[in-house]
Design an enzyme around this catalytic site. Structure first.
Site, mmCIF file in Angstrom:
data_model
loop_
_atom_site.group_PDB
_atom_site.id
_atom_site.type_symbol
_atom_site.label_atom_id
_atom_site.label_comp_id
_atom_site.label_asym_id
_atom_site.label_seq_id
_atom_site.Cartn_x
_atom_site.Cartn_y
_atom_site.Cartn_z
ATOM 1 N N LYS A 101 18.932 -5.345 -1.607
ATOM 2 C CA LYS A 101 18.581 -6.743 -1.380
ATOM 3 C C LYS A 101 18.458 -7.479 -2.717
ATOM 4 C CE LYS A 101 14.967 -9.693 0.209
ATOM 5 N NZ LYS A 101 13.715 -10.043 0.703
ATOM 6 N N LYS B 291 0.822 -1.207 0.000
ATOM 7 C CA LYS B 291 0.000 0.000 0.000
ATOM 8 C C LYS B 291 0.859 1.260 0.000
ATOM 9 C CE LYS B 291 -3.047 0.022 3.189
ATOM 10 N NZ LYS B 291 -4.227 0.074 4.050
ATOM 11 N N LYS C 229 14.527 -10.430 -7.758
ATOM 12 C CA LYS C 229 14.325 -10.332 -9.202
ATOM 13 C C LYS C 229 13.626 -9.026 -9.589
ATOM 14 C CE LYS C 229 9.927 -12.581 -9.898
ATOM 15 N NZ LYS C 229 9.219 -11.558 -9.205
#
Ligand code: TRP
Length: 322
Positions: free
Chosen positions: A191, A112, A194
């Protein structure tokens, strides 16, 4: 023997972060635990909305596990969507879980906050499905990455909640989190994920792998100068797969100077190729054997279903459906 259960979403190509954060641990644990491992394809539908991709990611995840040493004699390995009890128990949990409680989930809040106003009901409900996944099998431990801690806590809450309403039914699971592999950084220092396109794909063709390693972002310290290994992403990734001795050697090279980031990247690439040599060969051999791979998942699904079915009957009796 203690029982463990975990799930992994088929949501993309397998990379070093997946391996270090999940796959490695699951495969190691099959030596000492009764293991249940599933491909969380119901969860993946929150993001993957293309049949070809769903099939491809599911298949590649299965082949990756087998290539890395998952032994289907030791681990019950299956597809979540083959055991309909997961979805069925999810609904039951839906009806005993309050909206404001779920609104506290990190994954939902993050989505959100990223401005994703129209998230699906499935994404909102994600932790409940995960609770159903876990509680159907009564595991002692759930090995997961640090980011899943809250989901396991929610599973515990949901189990306790059900037990309180309908009487003792579910075993309260414990998370099993290895702190040292908490976050694997990608080629850009964020981090490894993908969605950031910063992955090192352990089963990719050698030229692709090479390109990914060579693209690791480093600073502009000249070759001659000493460098701080801890600040370098190449070193930090190397550290995760090399042994202590090798890591120390590399740190010394950094500190001495006369050693460039390009040299470090070559060392890292070779280390990856060496470390995953057998797995990469296995991957190539197993990939074409579709009947073999699907056969394993099917068998695993049958075994898992027996357990899930028995648990759901117990639940239905508690609720008054039976
Ligand atoms: N949410 C987990 C992840 O993204 C995957 C998952 C689904 C899972 N169901 C699970 C993990 C049950 C452990 C137990 O990594």
């Amino acid at each position: 023997m203690k029982k463990i259960l975990s799930g992994v979403q088929p949501s993309g190509v397998i990379h070093l972060g997946n391996y270090l954060g999940a796959l490695r641990q699951h495969i190691e644990m099959q030596k000492n635990f009764e293991c249940y491992l599933f491909i969380a394809d119901l969860h993946a539908l929150t993001t993957v909305k293309d049949a070809e991709l769903m099939r491809k990611y599911t298949y590649e995840l299965a082949v990756s596990y087998l290539a890395l040493g998952l032994d289907p004699q030791k681990t019950i390995f299956f597809k979540q969507s083959d055991v309909q009890q997961h979805a069925e128990l999810c609904w039951i949990f839906d009806c005993i879980t309050k909206m404001p409680y779920l609104e506290r989930a990190h994954a939902w809040k993050d989505a959100k906050e990223k401005g994703n106003k129209e998230t699906s009901v499935g994404l909102f409900n994600y932790p409940i499905l995960q609770a159903a996944d876990i509680l159907l099998y009564s595991p002692d431990l759930v090995p997961v990455g640090k980011d899943q801690k809250q989901h396991i806590e929610m599973s515990r809450d949901i189990a306790q909640n059900f037990n309180q309403i309908f009487g003792e039914t579910f075993k309260i699971p414990e998370p099993f989190i290895k702190e040292e592999v908490a976050t694997v950084l990608g080629t850009d220092g964020q981090k490894m994920s993908k969605s950031y396109k910063n992955t090192i794909d352990i089963f990719a063709e050698e030229n692709v792998l090479k390109k990914q390693v060579m693209s690791i972002v480093t600073d502009s310290t000249p070759i001659e100068e000493p460098k701080d290994p801890e600040k370098c992403n190449v070193y930090n990734i190397y550290k995760l797969i090399a042994d202590k001795e090798e890591t120390k050697e590399l740190a010394q090279k950094y500190k001495k100077g006369g050693f460039g980031y390009g040299d470090a990247k070559k060392l890292l690439l070779n280390k990856i190729l060496e470390q995953f040599k057998e797995a990469r060969e296995n991957y190539k051999n197993i990939y074409p054997k579709k009947d073999y791979v699907y056969g394993i998942l099917e068998e695993g699904g049958k075994k898992a279903k027996k357990i899930a079915e028995a648990k759901l009957i117990e639940v239905k009796k508690k609720i008054g459906y039976l």
